[in-house]
Design a protein around this motif. Structure first.
Motif, PDB file in Angstrom:
ATOM      1  N   MET A   2       0.811  -1.220   0.000  1.00  0.00           N
ATOM      2  CA  MET A   2       0.000   0.000   0.000  1.00  0.00           C
ATOM      3  C   MET A   2       0.851   1.280   0.000  1.00  0.00           C
ATOM      4  O   MET A   2       0.533   2.222  -0.730  1.00  0.00           O
ATOM      5  CB  MET A   2      -0.945  -0.017   1.206  1.00  0.00           C
ATOM      6  CG  MET A   2      -1.958   1.106   1.197  1.00  0.00           C
ATOM      7  SD  MET A   2      -3.174   0.929   2.517  1.00  0.00           S
ATOM      8  CE  MET A   2      -4.658   0.644   1.529  1.00  0.00           C
ATOM      9  N   GLY A   3       1.911   1.317   0.770  1.00  0.00           N
ATOM     10  CA  GLY A   3       2.730   2.536   0.838  1.00  0.00           C
ATOM     11  C   GLY A   3       3.385   2.859  -0.489  1.00  0.00           C
ATOM     12  O   GLY A   3       3.388   4.006  -0.952  1.00  0.00           O
ATOM     13  N   LEU A   4       3.901   1.831  -1.152  1.00  0.00           N
ATOM     14  CA  LEU A   4       4.522   2.032  -2.473  1.00  0.00           C
ATOM     15  C   LEU A   4       3.476   2.495  -3.485  1.00  0.00           C
ATOM     16  O   LEU A   4       3.724   3.386  -4.303  1.00  0.00           O
ATOM     17  CB  LEU A   4       5.155   0.719  -2.947  1.00  0.00           C
ATOM     18  CG  LEU A   4       6.415   0.259  -2.219  1.00  0.00           C
ATOM     19  CD1 LEU A   4       6.703  -1.213  -2.518  1.00  0.00           C
ATOM     20  CD2 LEU A   4       7.607   1.138  -2.604  1.00  0.00           C
ATOM     21  N   ALA A   5       2.278   1.904  -3.400  1.00  0.00           N
ATOM     22  CA  ALA A   5       1.225   2.223  -4.374  1.00  0.00           C
ATOM     23  C   ALA A   5       0.806   3.679  -4.270  1.00  0.00           C
ATOM     24  O   ALA A   5       0.670   4.375  -5.282  1.00  0.00           O
ATOM     25  CB  ALA A   5       0.019   1.306  -4.153  1.00  0.00           C
ATOM     26  N   ILE A   6       0.634   4.184  -3.053  1.00  0.00           N
ATOM     27  CA  ILE A   6       0.147   5.559  -2.931  1.00  0.00           C
ATOM     28  C   ILE A   6       1.270   6.556  -3.236  1.00  0.00           C
ATOM     29  O   ILE A   6       1.015   7.624  -3.830  1.00  0.00           O
ATOM     30  CB  ILE A   6      -0.508   5.818  -1.561  1.00  0.00           C
ATOM     31  CG1 ILE A   6      -1.250   7.181  -1.555  1.00  0.00           C
ATOM     32  CG2 ILE A   6       0.489   5.719  -0.433  1.00  0.00           C
ATOM     33  CD1 ILE A   6      -2.357   7.327  -2.555  1.00  0.00           C
ATOM     34  N   ASP A   7       2.515   6.202  -2.922  1.00  0.00           N
ATOM     35  CA  ASP A   7       3.622   7.111  -3.295  1.00  0.00           C
ATOM     36  C   ASP A   7       3.686   7.290  -4.809  1.00  0.00           C
ATOM     37  O   ASP A   7       4.047   8.347  -5.320  1.00  0.00           O
ATOM     38  CB  ASP A   7       4.978   6.559  -2.800  1.00  0.00           C
ATOM     39  CG  ASP A   7       5.187   6.792  -1.317  1.00  0.00           C
ATOM     40  OD1 ASP A   7       6.133   6.228  -0.756  1.00  0.00           O
ATOM     41  OD2 ASP A   7       4.370   7.529  -0.703  1.00  0.00           O
ATOM     42  N   ALA A   8       3.318   6.219  -5.528  1.00  0.00           N
ATOM     43  CA  ALA A   8       3.410   6.258  -6.995  1.00  0.00           C
ATOM     44  C   ALA A   8       2.184   6.909  -7.629  1.00  0.00           C
ATOM     45  O   ALA A   8       2.247   7.393  -8.760  1.00  0.00           O
ATOM     46  CB  ALA A   8       3.560   4.836  -7.530  1.00  0.00           C
ATOM     47  N   THR A   9       1.056   6.938  -6.909  1.00  0.00           N
ATOM     48  CA  THR A   9      -0.186   7.361  -7.581  1.00  0.00           C
ATOM     49  C   THR A   9      -0.923   8.485  -6.850  1.00  0.00           C
ATOM     50  O   THR A   9      -2.012   8.872  -7.243  1.00  0.00           O
ATOM     51  CB  THR A   9      -1.144   6.165  -7.689  1.00  0.00           C
ATOM     52  OG1 THR A   9      -1.480   5.733  -6.350  1.00  0.00           O
ATOM     53  CG2 THR A   9      -0.515   5.000  -8.439  1.00  0.00           C
ATOM     54  N   GLY A  10      -0.315   8.983  -5.772  1.00  0.00           N
ATOM     55  CA  GLY A  10      -0.970  10.070  -5.032  1.00  0.00           C
ATOM     56  C   GLY A  10      -0.983  11.360  -5.848  1.00  0.00           C
ATOM     57  O   GLY A  10      -0.152  11.557  -6.723  1.00  0.00           O
ATOM     58  N   ILE A  11      -1.965  12.244  -5.548  1.00  0.00           N
ATOM     59  CA  ILE A  11      -2.005  13.512  -6.295  1.00  0.00           C
ATOM     60  C   ILE A  11      -1.905  14.714  -5.354  1.00  0.00           C
ATOM     61  O   ILE A  11      -1.990  15.851  -5.755  1.00  0.00           O
ATOM     62  CB  ILE A  11      -3.311  13.611  -7.140  1.00  0.00           C
ATOM     63  CG1 ILE A  11      -4.564  13.443  -6.287  1.00  0.00           C
ATOM     64  CG2 ILE A  11      -3.284  12.597  -8.264  1.00  0.00           C
ATOM     65  CD1 ILE A  11      -5.871  13.558  -7.107  1.00  0.00           C
ATOM     66  N   GLN A  12      -1.755  14.413  -4.050  1.00  0.00           N
ATOM     67  CA  GLN A  12      -1.565  15.482  -3.089  1.00  0.00           C
ATOM     68  C   GLN A  12      -1.201  14.813  -1.768  1.00  0.00           C
ATOM     69  O   GLN A  12      -1.826  13.830  -1.400  1.00  0.00           O
ATOM     70  CB  GLN A  12      -2.877  16.271  -2.910  1.00  0.00           C
ATOM     71  CG  GLN A  12      -2.653  17.642  -2.316  1.00  0.00           C
ATOM     72  CD  GLN A  12      -3.941  18.321  -1.890  1.00  0.00           C
ATOM     73  OE1 GLN A  12      -4.286  18.211  -0.701  1.00  0.00           O
ATOM     74  NE2 GLN A  12      -4.607  19.000  -2.777  1.00  0.00           N
TER      75      GLN A  12
END
Ligand SMILES: Cc1cc2nc3c(=O)[nH]c(=O)nc-3n(C[C@H](O)[C@H](O)[C@H](O)COP(=O)(O)OP(=O)(O)OC[C@H]3O[C@@H](n4cnc5c(N)ncnc54)[C@H](O)[C@@H]3O)c2cc1C
Length: 624
Positions: free
Chosen positions: A70-80
């Motif tokens: 989950m941490g890797l996924a949101i670092d790659a796809t977060g927008i803010q």
């Protein structure tokens, strides 16, 4: 029924729990089949386009530290990205990020598809198959079956899911996806204690139908961009991706509240149509208006569902009023008079299994090899689900391999608090994590998640060489820097003292000493500075919390023999006997946390256990 092969582990569901479960089990070398209805909804976010937040951010950092996704996924796809509660102590700092929903699901699907040990079965599971009290396989919608040695059910809001929009209702797991009715009955037939919960989601608006600059110039909206220098979620990320998208803040008005009150009889939440209990901490607009009649306004956030998404998620406006009323509510909000509603908000009711049916490994007590993880256990939230999925995946894989259980204690991680709360207290309403749920907050900070858990992830086999090398470098750098702070001195007023002890003063900050060149440390990244500052500043409090953990460890390690008969212990009240016979705690420490059980009752039980059977002390906490 035709057989479709055999797998070590079958995972039902590819949501946040299912993805982490499949990943963990496959990483631990097991053959895994993940069953879901369509690959297009892998790790879907049916609600908030966001990951993290108060305490939820701690769970994501812990999932990452153990080797989860989950941490890797949101670092790659977060927008803010934003680090919340920064003005308060480091124990409650929590990372939060807006997500690009489509990118997030695609990233997770790609990560799982890239693992050779994971097979995809795009079929609904209709039944679980048992043999001699243990799991043996599942039946699929095409009447075929697959055999397995462990099964992890992560069906979220789908078991007998029922969607409500005003008086309309229809069976569905979430918008556009069918409910799981056969599987719900198959699980109920095992004899689990089950209940009914509900959650809800706001309407989605067409992004292009909103006049943002007008809203800003009239003062209807304020703009939010997140942190200029985002702190990544993952210990593997030096930085997060570059995409940034604004959100907008506005407020409801007394006119909107009057409109909601005028139609409250048409809300399924208030006219008895819904029997499931909703998340107290995530109230619908109806709840806010009815429960807080004196509040003039409630905060609303307009959150784009992605960089290019045409949809706006209206955070804080979850409702299940009739669609036409919802549209009037939206268009009465300041700045949204011309907004177009693409999809109304809705409430979804669903079956869940009382988590007191589970062991700390998330294996059910009734059926060997059957694990439950995620919203099916009464939780609400992507992060809570993912954390359970990781633990269930680890334990299902270890069971198949004949290895011992992996259990996190309450002082190891918020994941330990989450699971212990669930299996000890059960759920009367949807459970979400808060930092206040831990009695060891100062030990369970986001900046030390890797120090607490990455060694365990390495011992399990979930943490690969790249993460381990990076972690070892950080740990050595941290220890060198601690040494530097203890041996360096600075002048404070009339006397010279070590930097380490000076940091206990409220007017001394490590970051300022570094800016002024008063102390030079090795190559700092992310939260390294805050981690050192907290370790020095709170050294005394941390020592006290660690001493409390040691004192509690005695009770935590004193096991209650399997099948212990509480009715046989003189002096226990009927209520205590009933509760303990229902929860069946495995240690005296856990028995102390069962609601309604007093320390005096546990003391009597302890005497009984000691007198009738000496049982070797177990080692709770992180598996060796
Ligand atoms: C309308 C709505 C509003 C929500 N609001 C909030 C909120 O405000 N805040 C919050 O924190 N959380 C909210 N949630 C909850 C959040 O979405 C869940 O906590 C989270 O997604 C749970 O993850 P999970 O993995 O347990 O289940 P899910 O993410 O729901 O995934 C379940 C998976 O199981 C699959 N599945 C189901 N049945 C079968 C079957 N028979 N065979 C094969 N596959 C099957 C589904 O396709 C899906 O892939 C909301 C959910 C919904 C639906």
């Amino acid at each position: 029924m035709s057989g479709r092969g055999e797998y070590d582990v079958v995972v039902i569901g590819a949501g946040h729990a299912g993805c982490e479960a499949a990943w963990a089990a496959a990483r631990l070398g097991r053959s895994v089949a993940i069953c879901t209805l369509t690959p297009d909804t892998v790790a879907a976010m049916p609600c908030n386009p966001a990951v993290g937040g108060t305490a939820k951010g701690h769970l994501v950092r812990e999932i990452d530290a153990l080797g989860g996704l989950m941490g890797l996924a949101i670092d790659a796809t977060g927008i803010q990205f934003k680090l919340l509660n920064r003005s308060r102590g480091p124990a409650v700092w929590s990372p939060r990020a807006q997500a690009d929903k489509a990118q997030y699901g695609a990233w997770m699907r790609k990560a799982l598809e890239a693992h050779p040990g994971i097979a995809w079965l795009l079929q609904p599971v209709t039944h679980v198959l048992l043999e001699n009290g243990a799991i043996s396989g599942v039946c699929l919608g095409d009447d075929s079956h697959i055999a397995c040695r462990a099964l992890i059910v992560t069906t979220g809001t789908f078991l007998n899911g029922l969607i409500h929009v005003g008086p309309e209702q229809h069976a569905a797991g979430r918008a556009g996806e069918p409910a799981s009715t056969h599987l719900a009955e198959s699980i109920r037939a095992i004899g689990f204690e089950m209940g009914r919960l509900k959650t809800g989601t706001p309407p989605r608006l067409r992004r292009s139908s909103i006049d943002y600059s007008g809203g800003l110039s009239r003062g209807d909206f304020t703009e939010e961009w997140g942190d200029a220098e985002p702190v990544p979620f993952s210990g593997m990320s030096d930085r997060v991706n570059d995409q940034r998208v604004a959100c907008y803040v506005l407020h409801t008005t007394p006119r909107v509240h009057t409109l909601v009150r005028a139609h409250i009889g048409e809300s399924p939440l208030y006219n008895g149509q819904i029997c499931g209990i909703g998340p107290r901490y995530c109230p619908s607009l109806e709840d806010k208006v009815m429960r807080f009649p004196d509040r003039e306004r409630h905060q609303i956030h307009l959150e784009p569902e992605g960089v290019d998404s045409p949809l706006i998620y209206v955070n804080g406006l979850s409702m299940s009023l009739p669609a036409e009323v919802q549209l009037r509510v939206v268009q009465q909000l300041p700045g949204l008079a011309d907004a177009e509603m693409v999809r109304p908000g809705y409430a979804v009711e669903y079956d869940f299994v009382q988590p007191t049916e589970l062991a700390a490994t998330l294996e059910t007590k009734r059926v060997a090899g059957l694990y439950l993880a995620g919203q099916i256990n009464g939780t609400s939230g992507y992060e809570e689900a993912a954390a359970q999925g990781l633990v269930a995946g680890i334990n299902a894989a270890r069971r198949v391999a004949g290895a011992g259980p992996f259990v996190l204690a309450r002082h190891d991680a918020y994941i330990g608090v989450l699971i212990d709360d669930l299996i000890t207290k059960g759920c009367l309403e949807p459970y979400r994590m808060f930092t206040s749920r831990s009695e060891h907050r100062l030990l369970l900070r986001i900046d030390n998640a890797d120090m607490r858990l990455t060694p365990a992830g390495r011992a399990l086999g979930l943490v690969g060489d790249d993460r381990w090398t990076r972690f070892e470098e950080r740990r050595l750098r941290y220890e060198r820097n601690c040494q530097t702070l203890r041996s360096s001195t600075i002048q404070i007023g009339g006397d010279r003292q070590s930097v380490w002890s000076a940091l206990r003063r409220p007017d001394v900050r490590l970051s300022s000493l570094m800016e002024r060149g008063q102390v030079a440390l090795d190559q700092m990244r992310g939260l390294d500075v805050e981690s050192l500052d907290a370790a020095a500043r709170f050294e005394g409090y941390i020592a006290r919390e660690e001493a409390m953990v040691l004192r509690n460890r005695r009770d935590e390690n004193r096991r209650i023999p399997e099948g212990f008969v509480y009715a046989g212990v003189p002096g226990l009240s009927h209520e205590v006997v009933h509760r303990l016979s229902h929860v069946r705690p495995v240690t005296l420490g856990q028995a102390l946390r069962v609601p309604g059980v007093t320390p005096a009752a546990v003391a009597v039980i302890a005497l009984h256990v000691a007198r009738h059977r000496s049982t070797p002390d177990s080692s709770s906490g992180i598996a060796s």
